[in-house]
Design a protein around this motif. Structure first.
Motif, PDB file in Angstrom:
ATOM      1  N   ASP A  23       0.949  -1.204   0.050  1.00 51.43           N
ATOM      2  CA  ASP A  23       0.169  -0.081  -0.064  1.00 51.43           C
ATOM      3  C   ASP A  23       0.991   1.137  -0.056  1.00 51.43           C
ATOM      4  O   ASP A  23       1.718   1.362   0.894  1.00 51.43           O
ATOM      5  N   GLU A  24       0.856   2.030  -0.939  1.00 52.96           N
ATOM      6  CA  GLU A  24       2.021   3.075  -1.487  1.00 52.96           C
ATOM      7  C   GLU A  24       1.059   4.323  -1.943  1.00 52.96           C
ATOM      8  O   GLU A  24       0.425   4.059  -2.921  1.00 52.96           O
ATOM      9  N   TRP A  25       1.457   5.414  -1.551  1.00 44.95           N
ATOM     10  CA  TRP A  25       1.126   6.539  -2.274  1.00 44.95           C
ATOM     11  C   TRP A  25       1.321   6.625  -3.818  1.00 44.95           C
ATOM     12  O   TRP A  25       2.752   6.386  -3.942  1.00 44.95           O
ATOM     13  N   THR A  26       0.884   7.194  -4.417  1.00 41.74           N
ATOM     14  CA  THR A  26       0.959   7.389  -5.885  1.00 41.74           C
ATOM     15  C   THR A  26       0.849   8.765  -6.458  1.00 41.74           C
ATOM     16  O   THR A  26       1.123   9.053  -7.662  1.00 41.74           O
ATOM     17  N   SER A  27       0.564   9.719  -5.771  1.00 38.93           N
ATOM     18  CA  SER A  27      -0.024  10.971  -6.262  1.00 38.93           C
ATOM     19  C   SER A  27       0.121  12.000  -5.401  1.00 38.93           C
ATOM     20  O   SER A  27       0.106  11.738  -4.050  1.00 38.93           O
ATOM     21  N   ILE A  28       0.151  13.483  -5.847  1.00 35.85           N
ATOM     22  CA  ILE A  28       0.079  14.470  -4.887  1.00 35.85           C
ATOM     23  C   ILE A  28      -1.226  14.754  -4.261  1.00 35.85           C
ATOM     24  O   ILE A  28      -1.508  14.893  -3.140  1.00 35.85           O
ATOM     25  N   SER A  29      -2.185  13.906  -4.752  1.00 34.84           N
ATOM     26  CA  SER A  29      -3.794  13.918  -4.096  1.00 34.84           C
ATOM     27  C   SER A  29      -3.865  13.024  -3.028  1.00 34.84           C
ATOM     28  O   SER A  29      -4.791  13.159  -2.238  1.00 34.84           O
ATOM     29  N   ASP A  30      -2.699  12.265  -2.673  1.00 34.84           N
ATOM     30  CA  ASP A  30      -2.650  11.378  -1.696  1.00 34.84           C
ATOM     31  C   ASP A  30      -1.969  12.169  -0.283  1.00 34.84           C
ATOM     32  O   ASP A  30      -1.986  11.414   0.866  1.00 34.84           O
ATOM     33  N   ILE A  31      -1.884  13.497  -0.348  1.00 35.07           N
ATOM     34  CA  ILE A  31      -1.325  14.110   0.950  1.00 35.07           C
ATOM     35  C   ILE A  31      -2.171  13.892   1.971  1.00 35.07           C
ATOM     36  O   ILE A  31      -3.422  14.445   1.410  1.00 35.07           O
ATOM     37  N   LEU A 121       5.831  19.196 -12.398  1.00 32.92           N
ATOM     38  CA  LEU A 121       4.606  19.327 -13.155  1.00 32.92           C
ATOM     39  C   LEU A 121       4.072  17.817 -13.469  1.00 32.92           C
ATOM     40  O   LEU A 121       2.846  17.649 -13.730  1.00 32.92           O
ATOM     41  N   GLN A 122       4.838  17.173 -14.364  1.00 30.50           N
ATOM     42  CA  GLN A 122       4.476  15.941 -14.835  1.00 30.50           C
ATOM     43  C   GLN A 122       4.450  14.909 -13.967  1.00 30.50           C
ATOM     44  O   GLN A 122       3.433  14.236 -13.547  1.00 30.50           O
ATOM     45  N   LEU A 123       5.179  14.949 -12.362  1.00 34.82           N
ATOM     46  CA  LEU A 123       5.052  14.079 -11.718  1.00 34.82           C
ATOM     47  C   LEU A 123       3.661  14.287 -10.933  1.00 34.82           C
ATOM     48  O   LEU A 123       2.873  13.533 -10.134  1.00 34.82           O
ATOM     49  N   ARG A 124       3.133  15.624 -10.870  1.00 35.03           N
ATOM     50  CA  ARG A 124       2.039  15.841 -10.102  1.00 35.03           C
ATOM     51  C   ARG A 124       0.722  15.623 -11.101  1.00 35.03           C
ATOM     52  O   ARG A 124      -0.275  16.096 -10.761  1.00 35.03           O
ATOM     53  N   GLU A 125       0.944  14.904 -12.201  1.00 39.36           N
ATOM     54  CA  GLU A 125      -0.116  14.647 -13.176  1.00 39.36           C
ATOM     55  C   GLU A 125      -1.046  15.875 -13.570  1.00 39.36           C
ATOM     56  O   GLU A 125      -1.956  16.045 -14.322  1.00 39.36           O
ATOM     57  N   ALA A 126      -0.212  17.174 -13.742  1.00 39.55           N
ATOM     58  CA  ALA A 126      -0.631  18.322 -14.407  1.00 39.55           C
ATOM     59  C   ALA A 126      -0.577  18.070 -15.825  1.00 39.55           C
ATOM     60  O   ALA A 126      -1.467  18.945 -16.606  1.00 39.55           O
ATOM     61  N   TRP A 127       0.231  17.628 -16.431  1.00 35.74           N
ATOM     62  CA  TRP A 127       0.448  17.402 -18.014  1.00 35.74           C
ATOM     63  C   TRP A 127       1.061  16.284 -18.179  1.00 35.74           C
ATOM     64  O   TRP A 127       1.964  15.828 -16.983  1.00 35.74           O
ATOM     65  N   GLY A 128       1.256  15.652 -19.389  1.00 33.93           N
ATOM     66  CA  GLY A 128       2.199  14.667 -19.759  1.00 33.93           C
ATOM     67  C   GLY A 128       3.042  15.185 -21.105  1.00 33.93           C
ATOM     68  O   GLY A 128       2.416  16.177 -21.464  1.00 33.93           O
ATOM     69  N   SER A 129       4.010  14.562 -21.265  1.00 34.96           N
ATOM     70  CA  SER A 129       5.144  15.255 -22.264  1.00 34.96           C
ATOM     71  C   SER A 129       6.027  14.114 -22.717  1.00 34.96           C
ATOM     72  O   SER A 129       6.305  13.214 -21.765  1.00 34.96           O
TER      73      SER A 129
END
Length: 172
Positions: A23-31, A121-129
């Motif tokens: 069980d591991e966090w995967t996103s900034i939204s998990d804070i 921004l990419q790690l925070r899923e704000a965009w992909g590139s």
């Protein structure tokens, strides 16, 4: 090409199919959520994110890359949605990062100075590139804090430095 997965996920906790089993966090939204009996704080999140950014810089420095190219930048949200979503953790979005988010276009050269903002921004899923340097390197940052690097030469000499950041390097 030499291909590496560089992540916070310890490979000892992968099953036979390569899936991570803890069980591991995967996103900034998990804070603020609890994983393995520990709440993910902004400080813990930022420390891990910083490790990824340092790993990118170690790779760029080792490969002597003056910049990376960014193509196919696709924002995950409309600008108003993005501003509403970041409100809970606004302290993680300084003014220069927001300016970068709103001004960056496709086919840009991302300098060492701006690679931090771009990758965050990419790690925070704000965009992909797609990030790359022709004939030398491709950098992939996906959802769930997954990162891989394809390099024209082996990255073995910087493995220990990356692992000292608390990340794991896996060849594939």
């Amino acid at each position: 090409m030499h291909k590496y997965r560089i992540t916070k996920y310890n490979p000892l906790f992968r099953d036979a199919e390569g899936r991570f089993t803890r069980d591991e966090w995967t996103s900034i939204s998990d804070i603020g959520k609890v994983f393995e009996n520990q709440e993910l704080t902004i400080e813990m999140y930022k420390k891990t994110e910083d490790s990824y950014i340092k790993a990118v810089h170690l790779t760029m420095d080792f490969l002597n890359l003056p910049h990376l190219h960014a193509r196919n930048i696709i924002k995950s949200f409309h600008d108003n949605q993005f501003l509403a979503l970041i409100n809970d953790n606004i302290e993680l979005y300084p003014k220069d990062m927001l300016q970068y988010y709103f001004s960056t276009n496709n086919n840009e050269k991302i300098t060492h100075e701006d690679i931090d903002k771009h990758c965050r921004l990419q790690l925070r899923e704000a965009w992909g590139s797609a990030l790359f340097y022709p004939q030398k390197c491709k950098l992939f940052i996906g959802y769930d804090y997954l990162m891989s690097i394809h390099s024209h030469i082996p990255l073995d000499p910087i493995f220990q430095s990356i692992q000292n950041l608390g990340l794991f390097v896996e060849e594939f």
